[in-house]
Design a protein around this motif. Structure first.
Motif, PDB file in Angstrom:
ATOM      1  N   MET A   1      23.512 -10.305  -7.922  1.00 14.87           N
ATOM      2  CA  MET A   1      22.185 -10.393  -7.335  1.00 14.87           C
ATOM      3  C   MET A   1      21.202  -9.684  -8.267  1.00 14.87           C
ATOM      4  SD  MET A   1      20.861 -11.492  -4.271  1.00 14.87           S
ATOM      5  CE  MET A   1      22.422 -11.660  -3.450  1.00 14.87           C
ATOM      6  N   LEU A   2      20.210 -10.413  -8.765  1.00 13.93           N
ATOM      7  CA  LEU A   2      19.222  -9.834  -9.667  1.00 13.93           C
ATOM      8  C   LEU A   2      18.239  -8.948  -8.908  1.00 13.93           C
ATOM      9  CD1 LEU A   2      18.056  -9.686 -12.521  1.00 13.93           C
ATOM     10  CD2 LEU A   2      16.664 -11.669 -11.946  1.00 13.93           C
ATOM     11  N   ILE A   3      17.729  -9.454  -7.801  1.00 14.99           N
ATOM     12  CA  ILE A   3      16.818  -8.674  -6.951  1.00 14.99           C
ATOM     13  C   ILE A   3      17.312  -8.766  -5.524  1.00 14.99           C
ATOM     14  CG2 ILE A   3      14.483  -8.485  -6.021  1.00 14.99           C
ATOM     15  CD1 ILE A   3      13.469  -9.696  -8.631  1.00 14.99           C
ATOM     16  N   GLN A   4      17.469  -7.630  -4.884  1.00 15.56           N
ATOM     17  CA  GLN A   4      17.839  -7.612  -3.479  1.00 15.56           C
ATOM     18  C   GLN A   4      16.996  -6.560  -2.776  1.00 15.56           C
ATOM     19  OE1 GLN A   4      21.929  -6.707  -2.600  1.00 15.56           O
ATOM     20  NE2 GLN A   4      21.679  -7.135  -0.439  1.00 15.56           N
ATOM     21  N   LEU A   5      16.291  -6.994  -1.767  1.00 11.29           N
ATOM     22  CA  LEU A   5      15.529  -6.088  -0.922  1.00 11.29           C
ATOM     23  C   LEU A   5      16.113  -6.179   0.477  1.00 11.29           C
ATOM     24  CD1 LEU A   5      11.924  -6.972  -2.111  1.00 11.29           C
ATOM     25  CD2 LEU A   5      13.396  -5.155  -2.938  1.00 11.29           C
ATOM     26  N   LYS A   6      16.358  -5.049   1.068  1.00 10.23           N
ATOM     27  CA  LYS A   6      17.005  -5.019   2.376  1.00 10.23           C
ATOM     28  C   LYS A   6      16.197  -4.148   3.330  1.00 10.23           C
ATOM     29  CE  LYS A   6      21.466  -4.011   4.479  1.00 10.23           C
ATOM     30  NZ  LYS A   6      22.824  -3.518   4.230  1.00 10.23           N
ATOM     31  N   GLU A   7      15.894  -4.712   4.475  1.00 16.17           N
ATOM     32  CA  GLU A   7      15.210  -3.995   5.558  1.00 16.17           C
ATOM     33  C   GLU A   7      13.880  -3.388   5.116  1.00 16.17           C
ATOM     34  OE1 GLU A   7      17.980  -1.282   7.393  1.00 16.17           O
ATOM     35  OE2 GLU A   7      19.563  -2.789   7.360  1.00 16.17           O
ATOM     36  N   ILE A   8      13.065  -4.193   4.419  1.00 13.19           N
ATOM     37  CA  ILE A   8      11.763  -3.739   3.945  1.00 13.19           C
ATOM     38  C   ILE A   8      10.739  -3.853   5.065  1.00 13.19           C
ATOM     39  CG2 ILE A   8       9.867  -4.225   2.317  1.00 13.19           C
ATOM     40  CD1 ILE A   8      12.301  -3.064   0.963  1.00 13.19           C
ATOM     41  N   THR A   9      10.027  -2.777   5.288  1.00 13.66           N
ATOM     42  CA  THR A   9       8.963  -2.741   6.290  1.00 13.66           C
ATOM     43  C   THR A   9       7.703  -2.208   5.627  1.00 13.66           C
ATOM     44  OG1 THR A   9      10.503  -2.367   8.099  1.00 13.66           O
ATOM     45  CG2 THR A   9       8.227  -1.724   8.489  1.00 13.66           C
ATOM     46  N   LYS A  10       6.569  -2.843   5.915  1.00 15.26           N
ATOM     47  CA  LYS A  10       5.282  -2.373   5.420  1.00 15.26           C
ATOM     48  C   LYS A  10       4.302  -2.396   6.582  1.00 15.26           C
ATOM     49  CE  LYS A  10       2.103  -1.259   2.382  1.00 15.26           C
ATOM     50  NZ  LYS A  10       2.113  -0.045   1.589  1.00 15.26           N
ATOM     51  N   VAL A  11       3.742  -1.237   6.862  1.00 10.41           N
ATOM     52  CA  VAL A  11       2.777  -1.085   7.944  1.00 10.41           C
ATOM     53  C   VAL A  11       1.493  -0.525   7.365  1.00 10.41           C
ATOM     54  CG1 VAL A  11       2.284   0.035  10.155  1.00 10.41           C
ATOM     55  CG2 VAL A  11       4.625  -0.670   9.614  1.00 10.41           C
ATOM     56  N   TYR A  12       0.378  -1.170   7.654  1.00  9.00           N
ATOM     57  CA  TYR A  12      -0.941  -0.670   7.266  1.00  9.00           C
ATOM     58  C   TYR A  12      -1.535   0.027   8.485  1.00  9.00           C
ATOM     59  CZ  TYR A  12      -0.502  -3.700   3.212  1.00  9.00           C
ATOM     60  OH  TYR A  12      -0.066  -4.296   2.058  1.00  9.00           O
ATOM     61  N   ARG A  13      -2.046   1.239   8.291  1.00 10.41           N
ATOM     62  CA  ARG A  13      -2.585   2.008   9.412  1.00 10.41           C
ATOM     63  C   ARG A  13      -4.017   2.442   9.132  1.00 10.41           C
ATOM     64  NH1 ARG A  13       2.774   4.061   8.953  1.00 10.41           N
ATOM     65  NH2 ARG A  13       3.973   3.575  10.809  1.00 10.41           N
ATOM     66  N   THR A  14      -4.829   2.355  10.154  1.00 14.88           N
ATOM     67  CA  THR A  14      -6.154   2.975  10.147  1.00 14.88           C
ATOM     68  C   THR A  14      -6.179   3.911  11.347  1.00 14.88           C
ATOM     69  OG1 THR A  14      -7.204   1.303  11.551  1.00 14.88           O
ATOM     70  CG2 THR A  14      -7.178   0.868   9.181  1.00 14.88           C
ATOM     71  N   ARG A  15      -7.279   4.516  11.596  1.00 15.01           N
ATOM     72  CA  ARG A  15      -7.370   5.417  12.768  1.00 15.01           C
ATOM     73  C   ARG A  15      -7.185   4.673  14.085  1.00 15.01           C
ATOM     74  NH1 ARG A  15     -11.927   9.981  11.679  1.00 15.01           N
ATOM     75  NH2 ARG A  15     -11.097  10.624   9.653  1.00 15.01           N
ATOM     76  N   GLU A  16      -7.622   3.411  14.117  1.00 17.58           N
ATOM     77  CA  GLU A  16      -7.565   2.656  15.370  1.00 17.58           C
ATOM     78  C   GLU A  16      -6.481   1.583  15.425  1.00 17.58           C
ATOM     79  OE1 GLU A  16     -11.124   1.755  14.068  1.00 17.58           O
ATOM     80  OE2 GLU A  16     -11.966   3.676  14.639  1.00 17.58           O
ATOM     81  N   ILE A  17      -6.071   1.068  14.278  1.00 19.50           N
ATOM     82  CA  ILE A  17      -5.191  -0.104  14.276  1.00 19.50           C
ATOM     83  C   ILE A  17      -3.959   0.138  13.402  1.00 19.50           C
ATOM     84  CG2 ILE A  17      -5.022  -2.544  13.636  1.00 19.50           C
ATOM     85  CD1 ILE A  17      -8.030  -2.760  14.070  1.00 19.50           C
ATOM     86  N   GLU A  18      -2.828  -0.389  13.858  1.00 19.03           N
ATOM     87  CA  GLU A  18      -1.602  -0.407  13.065  1.00 19.03           C
ATOM     88  C   GLU A  18      -1.179  -1.866  12.918  1.00 19.03           C
ATOM     89  OE1 GLU A  18       1.605   2.576  13.624  1.00 19.03           O
ATOM     90  OE2 GLU A  18       2.789   0.810  14.172  1.00 19.03           O
ATOM     91  N   THR A  19      -1.088  -2.342  11.675  1.00 18.85           N
ATOM     92  CA  THR A  19      -0.734  -3.732  11.408  1.00 18.85           C
ATOM     93  C   THR A  19       0.565  -3.784  10.633  1.00 18.85           C
ATOM     94  OG1 THR A  19      -3.067  -4.328  11.306  1.00 18.85           O
ATOM     95  CG2 THR A  19      -1.500  -5.890  10.355  1.00 18.85           C
ATOM     96  N   THR A  20       1.561  -4.464  11.183  1.00 16.30           N
ATOM     97  CA  THR A  20       2.840  -4.629  10.506  1.00 16.30           C
ATOM     98  C   THR A  20       2.786  -5.893   9.661  1.00 16.30           C
ATOM     99  OG1 THR A  20       3.983  -3.523  12.311  1.00 16.30           O
ATOM    100  CG2 THR A  20       5.334  -4.843  10.818  1.00 16.30           C
ATOM    101  N   ALA A  21       2.796  -5.720   8.333  1.00 11.78           N
ATOM    102  CA  ALA A  21       2.750  -6.867   7.421  1.00 11.78           C
ATOM    103  C   ALA A  21       4.149  -7.423   7.177  1.00 11.78           C
ATOM    104  CB  ALA A  21       2.106  -6.466   6.107  1.00 11.78           C
ATOM    105  N   LEU A  22       5.148  -6.535   7.051  1.00 17.06           N
ATOM    106  CA  LEU A  22       6.545  -6.929   6.872  1.00 17.06           C
ATOM    107  C   LEU A  22       7.385  -6.112   7.826  1.00 17.06           C
ATOM    108  CD1 LEU A  22       6.685  -6.821   2.960  1.00 17.06           C
ATOM    109  CD2 LEU A  22       6.357  -8.850   4.397  1.00 17.06           C
ATOM    110  N   ASP A  23       8.321  -6.751   8.500  1.00 22.74           N
ATOM    111  CA  ASP A  23       9.148  -6.057   9.487  1.00 22.74           C
ATOM    112  C   ASP A  23      10.622  -6.348   9.226  1.00 22.74           C
ATOM    113  OD1 ASP A  23       9.930  -4.582  11.689  1.00 22.74           O
ATOM    114  OD2 ASP A  23       9.400  -6.138  13.139  1.00 22.74           O
ATOM    115  N   ASN A  24      11.310  -5.407   8.577  1.00 21.73           N
ATOM    116  CA  ASN A  24      12.735  -5.524   8.265  1.00 21.73           C
ATOM    117  C   ASN A  24      13.070  -6.807   7.509  1.00 21.73           C
ATOM    118  OD1 ASN A  24      13.645  -3.035   9.351  1.00 21.73           O
ATOM    119  ND2 ASN A  24      13.355  -3.902  11.385  1.00 21.73           N
ATOM    120  N   VAL A  25      12.349  -7.054   6.419  1.00 26.04           N
ATOM    121  CA  VAL A  25      12.535  -8.253   5.609  1.00 26.04           C
ATOM    122  C   VAL A  25      13.709  -8.055   4.654  1.00 26.04           C
ATOM    123  CG1 VAL A  25      11.483  -9.678   3.805  1.00 26.04           C
ATOM    124  CG2 VAL A  25      10.124  -8.921   5.763  1.00 26.04           C
TER     125      VAL A  25
END
Length: 82
Positions: A1-25
């Motif tokens: 496997m040249l590239i393997q990403l496991k369980e990647i999560t990315k969350v963007y947060r501000t004071r009022e909002i939390e946005t999940t862009a990637l969830d366990n990818v």
């Protein structure tokens, strides 16, 4: 496997909002394999590519790559914030 990403999560947060862009990818790309990333607007395509290209960092991760793969690049050792 040249590239393997496991369980990647990315969350963007501000004071009022939390946005999940990637969830366990999970993604695996073999050497010589052609890959396209498709989906509707604002579904996380650019976020995923930015993480693979080390332009952004995941909120949570478990990175792994094979010898001669991503870890062998001189500018990168892991997918962790600096």
């Amino acid at each position: 496997m040249l590239i393997q990403l496991k369980e990647i999560t990315k969350v963007y947060r501000t004071r009022e909002i939390e946005t999940t862009a990637l969830d366990n990818v999970n993604i695996g790309i073999e050497k010589g394999e052609f890959v396209s990333v498709m989906g509707p607007s604002r579904c996380g395509k650019s976020t995923l590519l930015n993480i693979v290209g080390h332009r952004s960092f995941p909120t949570a991760l478990w990175p792994r790559s094979a010898p001669g793969g991503l870890d062998s690049c001189s500018r990168v050792s892991t997918l962790s914030p600096r």
